[in-house]
Design an enzyme around this catalytic site. Structure first.
Site, PDB file in Angstrom:
ATOM      1  N   LYS A   1       7.000   0.479  -8.486  1.00  0.00           N
ATOM      2  CA  LYS A   1       5.986   1.139  -7.830  1.00  0.00           C
ATOM      3  C   LYS A   1       5.664   2.356  -8.504  1.00  0.00           C
ATOM      4  O   LYS A   1       6.581   2.842  -8.958  1.00  0.00           O
ATOM      5  CB  LYS A   1       6.523   1.424  -6.489  1.00  0.00           C
ATOM      6  CG  LYS A   1       5.612   2.295  -5.462  1.00  0.00           C
ATOM      7  CD  LYS A   1       6.155   2.420  -3.986  1.00  0.00           C
ATOM      8  CE  LYS A   1       5.156   3.230  -3.128  1.00  0.00           C
ATOM      9  NZ  LYS A   1       5.705   3.198  -1.660  1.00  0.00           N
TER      10      LYS A   1
ATOM     11  N   SER B   1       3.265   1.436   2.188  1.00  0.00           N
ATOM     12  CA  SER B   1       2.410   1.981   0.854  1.00  0.00           C
ATOM     13  C   SER B   1       2.726   1.273  -0.295  1.00  0.00           C
ATOM     14  O   SER B   1       2.025   1.121  -1.164  1.00  0.00           O
ATOM     15  CB  SER B   1       2.868   3.482   0.971  1.00  0.00           C
ATOM     16  OG  SER B   1       4.115   3.688   0.572  1.00  0.00           O
TER      17      SER B   1
ATOM     18  N   SER C   1       7.378   1.523   4.538  1.00  0.00           N
ATOM     19  CA  SER C   1       6.672   1.182   3.563  1.00  0.00           C
ATOM     20  C   SER C   1       7.108   0.302   2.522  1.00  0.00           C
ATOM     21  O   SER C   1       6.481  -0.463   1.757  1.00  0.00           O
ATOM     22  CB  SER C   1       6.088   2.299   2.469  1.00  0.00           C
ATOM     23  OG  SER C   1       5.206   2.981   3.178  1.00  0.00           O
TER      24      SER C   1
HETATM   25  N1  GLN Z   1       2.659   4.300   7.155  1.00  0.00           N
HETATM   26  C1  GLN Z   1       3.484   5.400   7.094  1.00  0.00           C
HETATM   27  C2  GLN Z   1       2.561   6.672   6.664  1.00  0.00           C
HETATM   28  O1  GLN Z   1       1.670   6.340   6.335  1.00  0.00           O
HETATM   29  C3  GLN Z   1       4.717   5.399   6.326  1.00  0.00           C
HETATM   30  C4  GLN Z   1       4.695   5.103   5.135  1.00  0.00           C
HETATM   31  C5  GLN Z   1       5.807   5.333   4.007  1.00  0.00           C
HETATM   32  O2  GLN Z   1       6.741   4.496   4.259  1.00  0.00           O
HETATM   33  N2  GLN Z   1       5.677   5.578   2.733  1.00  0.00           N
HETATM   34  O3  GLN Z   1       3.193   7.554   6.542  1.00  0.00           O
END
Ligand code: GLN
Length: 508
Positions: free
Chosen positions: A82, A157, A181
Site C-alpha cells: 500500500k 482505504s 481499511s
Molecule cells: N473508513 C474509515 C475512515 O475513513 C477508516 C479508514 C481506515 O481504516 N484507514 O476513516
C-alpha cells in the site's frame, strides 16, 4: 481488458509457490516479470508506481538465495505495498498530491521485514488519500476499480491492495487499518484480510493518520497466506513508541502467531474440528441498515461453522452505534495533529506563489490536500480547540473505553470469538456518495468499534450478492487481544470446507 495472467495464479497459495520455487520449477524472476506485465497491463488503477528494475533486482537476489539453498520464508513471492508505507526507491504518495513526488530515504519496518523474508515487491498500491475513506475514491490519483465489476468501488482505504490480490496481480499485499481499511476492501473484493492487535506490528515508516488506531495488516486470498505474511510483519520495534514487547507474556516476535495457529488447530476436543468454539453474534450487527443479501450470506456462514461443531451465542455490544461519532472525533483529532508536518517546508508540495510564510503554508496545504483530508483536519482542529475539547474529544475517549469494555466483557463471559458482517451492503457504484461525504462514514459501523478497542479482526469471503449476484460479501471474525493465530486457524477451517475464497472475478 488484457488477459495476462501472472504465473503465480497457477499455484494455490504461498506454500505451493514456495515448493515450486525451491524445486526450481519456476524462478523468482519469471514470477516477477509475469506479475509486472499483468500489473502494467491492468486497467484497474490499482498500482501507483511500478519500477521494473527495482523489482527485478529483488527477484534476482531471491533466485541467488534459492540457488545457494539459503532461501528465507517468502523468498521470491510476488507482493506489493500500500502506498502508505514508505519505500526506498519506489515513490511514496499516500494517495495525496501533497506527496506526489516524495521518495523516502528508508523502508518502513513492515516493508523491511517482508523484504528480508525474501518477498519481491511489484510496486506501490493506490489508496485513499492518507488512508481516509472507504471506497478508494479519495485518492488524488483516481479511483480504483473493483475487479468483480469495474463500475463499483473496491472498498478502501486499502482499495489498491484488495483489488490487486482479487485480480491476481500479486499473491498478497500489505494494507493498513485505522477503522476498517484492511477488512472492508478485502470484503468488497472477495479476498481475505486481517488487522492484528494494535501494537503488534510496527508503525515505523507507515504514513500516520490516527496513531492510536493505525495498524498494518496483510491481504491475500487464503487465511494461510495471511499467516505467512503477518507472522513476518509483526514483532517488537523500538522505533515505534506503541510497539509491544510482549503479547500476553509471550515475546512479540516472528513465529508467535504461527505457534498460536498450530496450537489452535490441535485444540480439537470433539469429533468436529471446531467443537466447543463459542461464536458470539452481536444483535446490534444485524440492525435495520444491514442489506438482505449480506445478512443471508452471514447466516449461511454461521451455519457452516455450526456444522463444524461451533456453537452460536447471542450477545450484545450496546454501544455499536456510538462507535461512529467516537471514531469520527478521535481519528480526525489525531489526523489534524499528524498532518501538521505537511507545511510546505519539510515535506511535499509547496505552492508556487505566496506572499509571506503564513500564506505559503496555507496555500501549500489547501493545494496539496484533497477535500476529505481538509474536512478531517477541520473537524479535528475543532474538536481539539479550547472550549470544545471536553465536550467532544474527552467525551469520545470515554465512549472509546466503554466500547472496549463491552468487547472484553463479551469475551470474558460469553464467547471465544465474535462474528458478523464487515459492511452493511456489497460494494457501491463509483461516484454514488459524491455529494454526501459523510454517508460513507455510516457504513463503517461494523468495523470502527474493533479499531477503537485495538482488537484483532479479519474478513474472509463468504458469499456473493448485489443486483447481479456478482459482488463479494465478507464475514468478520473478531478475537480478543493477541488471538490472531486462533482467528486465522478458524478462518482456515472455514476455507477448507467452502470455496468462496477461491472464487475469482470473471474479467481479470
Ligand atoms: N473508513 C474509515 C475512515 O475513513 C477508516 C479508514 C481506515 O481504516 N484507514 O476513516
Amino acid at each position: 481488458m488484457p488477459k495476462t495472467s501472472p504465473i503465480h495464479t497457477e499455484f494455490d497459495g504461498i506454500e505451493a509457490l514456495r515448493a515450486a520455487l525451491r524445486a526450481r520449477e519456476i524462478t523468482a524472476l519469471e514470477l516477477a516479470d509475469s506479475a509486472l506485465a499483468a500489473a502494467q497491463a491492468s486497467s484497474l488503477n490499482a498500482f501507483l508506481h511500478i519500477d521494473p528494475e527495482l523489482t527485478r533486482q529483488q527477484a534476482r537476489a531471491a533466485d541467488a538465495a534459492l540457488a545457494a539453498g539459503n532461501a528465507t520464508a517468502l523468498c521470491g513471492i510476488p507482493i506489493a505495498h500500500k502506498d502508505l508505507f514508505v519505500t526506498q526507491g519506489w515513490r511514496t504518495t499516500a494517495g495525496s498530491k501533497m506527496l506526489a513526488n516524495y521518495t523516502s530515504p528508508y523502508d518502513a519496518a513492515v516493508v523491511h521485514r517482508l523484504t528480508q523474508a525474501g518477498a519481491v515487491s511489484i510496486g506501490k498500491l493506490n489508496c485513499d488519500e492518507f488512508a481516509m475513506g472507504s471506497g478508494n475514491e479519495n485518492s488524488a490519483f483516481g479511483p480504483v476499480k473493483n475487479p468483480w465489476n469495474p463500475d463499483f468501488v473496491p472498498g478502501g482505504s486499502s482499495g489498491g491492495s484488495a483489488a490487486a490480490v482479487a485480480a491476481g496481480l500479486v499473491v498478497a499485499a500489505t494494507g493498513t487499518d485505522t477503522g476498517g481499511s484492511v477488512r472492508q476492501p478485502a470484503a468488497l473484493c472477495g479476498v481475505s484480510g486481517i488487522k492484528p492487535t494494535y501494537g503488534t506490528v510496527s508503525r515505523f515508516g507507515m504514513v500516520a493518520f490516527g496513531s492510536s488506531l493505525d495498524q498494518a495488516g496483510p491481504i491475500a486470498r487464503h487465511a494461510k497466506d495471511l499467516l505467512e505474511l503477518l507472522d513476518v510483519m509483526s514483532g517488537f520495534d523500538e522505533r515505534d513508541s506503541t510497539s509491544l514487547e510482549t503479547c500476553d507474556g509471550v515475546a512479540n516476535a516472528p513465529g508467535r502467531i504461527r505457534a498460536d495457529f498450530n496450537a489452535a488447530l490441535q485444540q480439537q476436543t470433539g469429533r468436529l474440528p471446531l467443537a466447543g468454539l463459542r461464536i458470539g453474534v452481536p444483535k446490534e450487527f444485524f440492525n435495520a441498515g444491514l442489506a438482505g443479501d449480506v445478512a443471508q450470506a452471514i447466516e449461511a456462514a454461521l451455519q457452516v461453522f455450526e456444522s463444524l461443531g461451533a456453537k452460536r451465542v447471542a450477545i450484545s455490544l450496546p454501544r455499536t452505534e456510538l462507535s461512529i461519532p467516537a471514531y469520527y472525533v478521535i481519528a480526525p483529532a489525531e489526523a489534524s495533529s499528524n498532518l501538521q508536518r505537511y507545511d510546505g517546508v519539510r515535506y511535499g508540495h509547496r505552492a508556487a506563489q505566496y506572499g509571506d510564510l503564513a500564506e505559503m503554508t496555507s496555500r501549500s496545504r489547501s493545494e496539496g490536500f484533497g477535500p476529505e483530508v481538509l474536512r478531517r483536519i477541520m473537524v479535528g482542529t475543532y474538536v481539539l480547540s479550547h472550549g470544545y475539547y471536553d465536550a467532544y474529544y474527552l467525551q469520545a475517549q470515554r465512549v472509546r473505553r466503554m466500547i472496549a469494555n463491552d468487547f472484553q466483557q463479551a469475551f470474558a463471559q460469553h464467547c471465544d470469538v465474535i462474528m458478523g458482517p464487515v459492511t452493511p451492503t456489497v460494494a457501491k457504484p463509483i461516484g454514488v456518495n459524491r455529494d454526501d461525504p459523510t454517508a460513507d462514514w455510516l457504513a463503517d459501523i461494523y468495523t470502527l468499534g474493533i479499531s477503537l478497542a485495538g482488537l484483532p479482526a479479519m474478513s474472509i469471503p463468504c458469499g456473493l450478492g448485489g443486483a447481479a449476484g456478482d459482488l463479494p460479501i465478507g464475514l468478520q471474525i473478531i478475537g480478543s487481544y493477541f488471538k490472531e493465530g486462533q482467528l486465522l486457524a478458524i478462518a482456515d477451517r472455514f476455507q477448507q470446507t467452502t470455496d468462496w475464497h477461491q472464487r475469482k472475478p470473471r474479467q481479470q
